[in-house]
Design a protein around this motif. Structure first.
Motif, PDB file in Angstrom:
ATOM      1  N   PRO A 151       0.738  -1.456  -0.022  1.00  0.00           N
ATOM      2  CA  PRO A 151       0.210   0.405   0.005  1.00  0.00           C
ATOM      3  C   PRO A 151       1.305   1.506  -0.001  1.00  0.00           C
ATOM      4  O   PRO A 151       1.683   0.956   0.892  1.00  0.00           O
ATOM      5  N   LEU A 152       0.349   2.637  -0.430  1.00  0.00           N
ATOM      6  CA  LEU A 152       1.345   3.980  -0.772  1.00  0.00           C
ATOM      7  C   LEU A 152       0.897   3.698   0.919  1.00  0.00           C
ATOM      8  O   LEU A 152       0.309   4.243   1.684  1.00  0.00           O
ATOM      9  N   PHE A 153       2.461   5.168   1.154  1.00  0.00           N
ATOM     10  CA  PHE A 153       2.343   5.615   2.262  1.00  0.00           C
ATOM     11  C   PHE A 153       2.510   7.133   2.016  1.00  0.00           C
ATOM     12  O   PHE A 153       2.988   7.356   1.093  1.00  0.00           O
ATOM     13  N   ILE A 154       1.556   7.983   1.930  1.00  0.00           N
ATOM     14  CA  ILE A 154       1.206   9.346   1.335  1.00  0.00           C
ATOM     15  C   ILE A 154       0.918  10.170   2.868  1.00  0.00           C
ATOM     16  O   ILE A 154      -0.105   9.943   4.113  1.00  0.00           O
ATOM     17  N   GLN A 155       2.237  10.611   3.509  1.00  0.00           N
ATOM     18  CA  GLN A 155       2.317  11.804   4.478  1.00  0.00           C
ATOM     19  C   GLN A 155       2.356  13.508   4.067  1.00  0.00           C
ATOM     20  O   GLN A 155       3.124  13.695   3.250  1.00  0.00           O
ATOM     21  N   TYR A 156       1.483  13.870   3.901  1.00  0.00           N
ATOM     22  CA  TYR A 156       1.272  15.730   3.209  1.00  0.00           C
ATOM     23  C   TYR A 156       1.227  16.747   4.428  1.00  0.00           C
ATOM     24  O   TYR A 156      -0.284  15.752   5.365  1.00  0.00           O
ATOM     25  N   ASN A 157       1.790  17.000   4.830  1.00  0.00           N
ATOM     26  CA  ASN A 157       1.466  18.316   5.680  1.00  0.00           C
ATOM     27  C   ASN A 157       0.861  19.404   5.524  1.00  0.00           C
ATOM     28  O   ASN A 157       1.917  20.514   3.777  1.00  0.00           O
ATOM     29  N   PRO A 158      -0.240  19.876   5.385  1.00  0.00           N
ATOM     30  CA  PRO A 158      -0.660  21.312   5.223  1.00  0.00           C
ATOM     31  C   PRO A 158       0.240  22.104   5.147  1.00  0.00           C
ATOM     32  O   PRO A 158       0.747  22.913   4.587  1.00  0.00           O
ATOM     33  N   ASN A 159       1.533  22.438   5.653  1.00  0.00           N
ATOM     34  CA  ASN A 159       1.820  23.550   6.314  1.00  0.00           C
ATOM     35  C   ASN A 159       3.060  23.313   5.152  1.00  0.00           C
ATOM     36  O   ASN A 159       3.906  24.442   5.405  1.00  0.00           O
ATOM     37  N   THR A 160       3.033  22.525   4.187  1.00  0.00           N
ATOM     38  CA  THR A 160       4.730  22.290   2.997  1.00  0.00           C
ATOM     39  C   THR A 160       3.964  23.272   2.148  1.00  0.00           C
ATOM     40  O   THR A 160       4.447  24.177   0.971  1.00  0.00           O
ATOM     41  N   SER A 161       2.750  23.336   1.945  1.00  0.00           N
ATOM     42  CA  SER A 161       1.813  23.992   0.696  1.00  0.00           C
ATOM     43  C   SER A 161       2.362  25.804   0.999  1.00  0.00           C
ATOM     44  O   SER A 161       2.276  26.112   1.742  1.00  0.00           O
ATOM     45  N   ASP A 218      11.756  16.369   4.548  1.00  0.00           N
ATOM     46  CA  ASP A 218      10.686  15.398   4.481  1.00  0.00           C
ATOM     47  C   ASP A 218       9.575  15.452   5.752  1.00  0.00           C
ATOM     48  O   ASP A 218       9.250  14.390   6.252  1.00  0.00           O
ATOM     49  N   ARG A 219       8.684  16.674   5.007  1.00  0.00           N
ATOM     50  CA  ARG A 219       7.597  17.076   6.340  1.00  0.00           C
ATOM     51  C   ARG A 219       6.428  16.547   5.474  1.00  0.00           C
ATOM     52  O   ARG A 219       5.198  15.679   6.110  1.00  0.00           O
ATOM     53  N   LEU A 245       7.399  15.303  -1.741  1.00  0.00           N
ATOM     54  CA  LEU A 245       6.863  16.415  -2.366  1.00  0.00           C
ATOM     55  C   LEU A 245       7.059  17.330  -3.089  1.00  0.00           C
ATOM     56  O   LEU A 245       7.759  18.616  -1.688  1.00  0.00           O
ATOM     57  N   ARG A 246       6.961  17.641  -3.926  1.00  0.00           N
ATOM     58  CA  ARG A 246       7.267  18.825  -5.300  1.00  0.00           C
ATOM     59  C   ARG A 246       6.404  20.154  -5.537  1.00  0.00           C
ATOM     60  O   ARG A 246       6.272  21.411  -5.000  1.00  0.00           O
ATOM     61  N   GLN A 247       5.572  19.595  -6.367  1.00  0.00           N
ATOM     62  CA  GLN A 247       4.093  20.297  -6.800  1.00  0.00           C
ATOM     63  C   GLN A 247       3.280  19.189  -6.937  1.00  0.00           C
ATOM     64  O   GLN A 247       3.748  17.889  -7.248  1.00  0.00           O
ATOM     65  N   SER A 293      14.654  12.014  -2.553  1.00  0.00           N
ATOM     66  CA  SER A 293      15.414  12.444  -1.110  1.00  0.00           C
ATOM     67  C   SER A 293      16.410  11.120  -0.314  1.00  0.00           C
ATOM     68  O   SER A 293      17.019  12.380   0.458  1.00  0.00           O
ATOM     69  N   GLN A 294      15.804  10.188  -0.600  1.00  0.00           N
ATOM     70  CA  GLN A 294      16.770   9.503  -0.049  1.00  0.00           C
ATOM     71  C   GLN A 294      18.024   9.456  -0.598  1.00  0.00           C
ATOM     72  O   GLN A 294      18.985   8.964   0.141  1.00  0.00           O
TER      73      GLN A 294
END
Length: 254
Positions: free
Chosen positions: A33-43, A62-63, A77-79, A112-113
């Motif tokens: 399964p995909l592991f997706i962790q998006y922090n709204p503060n990074t937009s 890596d936020r 996440l870039r864009q 980024s790893q």
């Protein structure tokens, strides 16, 4: 990875987009399964790049990351951006069993790893991971509307505006099964550096919402007015590539 200057299929064997033929996609039990962790503060911002608009994120740490699935590293996440057509009948880049969709969302991440920057990552075959989400005409999408409400601020090329505290996870479908294959960027120079993860469930967009995308201009303020009516690349040969599915049974929801 070196950039090939020839346009022949022999020289560029992993171009995108492609037609995903669901009966030929191979179920792979090792796909996680995909592991997706998006922090709204990074937009950070929304910007008109001339052929689409990007919503860009702070990728200095890596936020906001994508990992697992078909990936062996974690990707920042870039864009994200969209592709669409001149009408509601087509606009997606990937096609499912010959069926086109109204639009397609691409969420771009870089490895980024293994690499120090996005630019360096694009030079390597495992440099980028892009989640593709198909959009079908249906009910208005309230999460998309929060983006569309900002498009008037970036009508012309190179215009940008702050776009903060956006929860990208809310834009994804609930079902996260996917197809995956090795491909390329779909904009010039079409670098073959992308692991594609195409979600099997589409999200909705209303016809009125999609029309706002076509209201953006590929021209700058002082140039003759030219609208971005369509921005999707034609299908590319699949060659001898294998498309894998994370789902044992066909789970495509058109």
């Amino acid at each position: 990875m070196g950039v090939c200057t020839s346009s022949t299929a022999q020289c560029r064997p992993r171009q995108s987009p492609i037609d995903i033929q669901t009966k030929r996609a191979k179920y792979d039990s090792s796909l996680k399964p995909l592991f997706i962790q998006y922090n709204p503060n990074t937009s950070k911002r929304i910007i008109n790049v001339g052929h689409s608009f990007n919503v860009e994120f702070d990728d200095s740490s890596d936020r906001s990351v994508l990992s697992e699935g078909p990936l062996t590293s974690h990707y920042r996440l870039r864009q994200f951006h969209f592709h669409w057509g001149a009408s509601d009948r087509d606009g997606s880049e990937h096609v499912i069993d010959g069926q086109t969709y109204a639009a397609e969302l691409h969420i771009v991440h870089w490895n980024s790893q293994r690499y120090l920057s996005f630019e360096e990552a694009t030079k390597h075959s495992d440099g980028l991971a892009v989640i593709g989400v198909l959009l079908k005409i249906g009910e208005p999408n309230p999460v998309l509307q929060s983006i569309i409400d900002n498009l008037d601020k970036v009508k012309t090329k190179n215009k940008e505006s702050p776009f903060e505290k956006f929860n990208l996870s809310d834009l994804l479908p609930k079902e996260r099964t996917y197809w995956t294959y090795l491909g390329s960027l779909t904009t010039s120079p079409y670098l073959e550096c992308v692991t594609w993860v195409l979600l099997q469930e589409a999200i909705t967009i209303s016809s009125e919402q999609l029309q706002h995308f076509r209201g953006l201009k590929r021209s700058s303020e002082n140039e003759d007015e030219e609208f971005i009516l369509e921005n999707h690349r034609p299908l590319q040969p699949i060659e001898n590539r294998l498309v894998k599915s994370s789902c044992k049974h066909k789970n495509h929801k058109p």
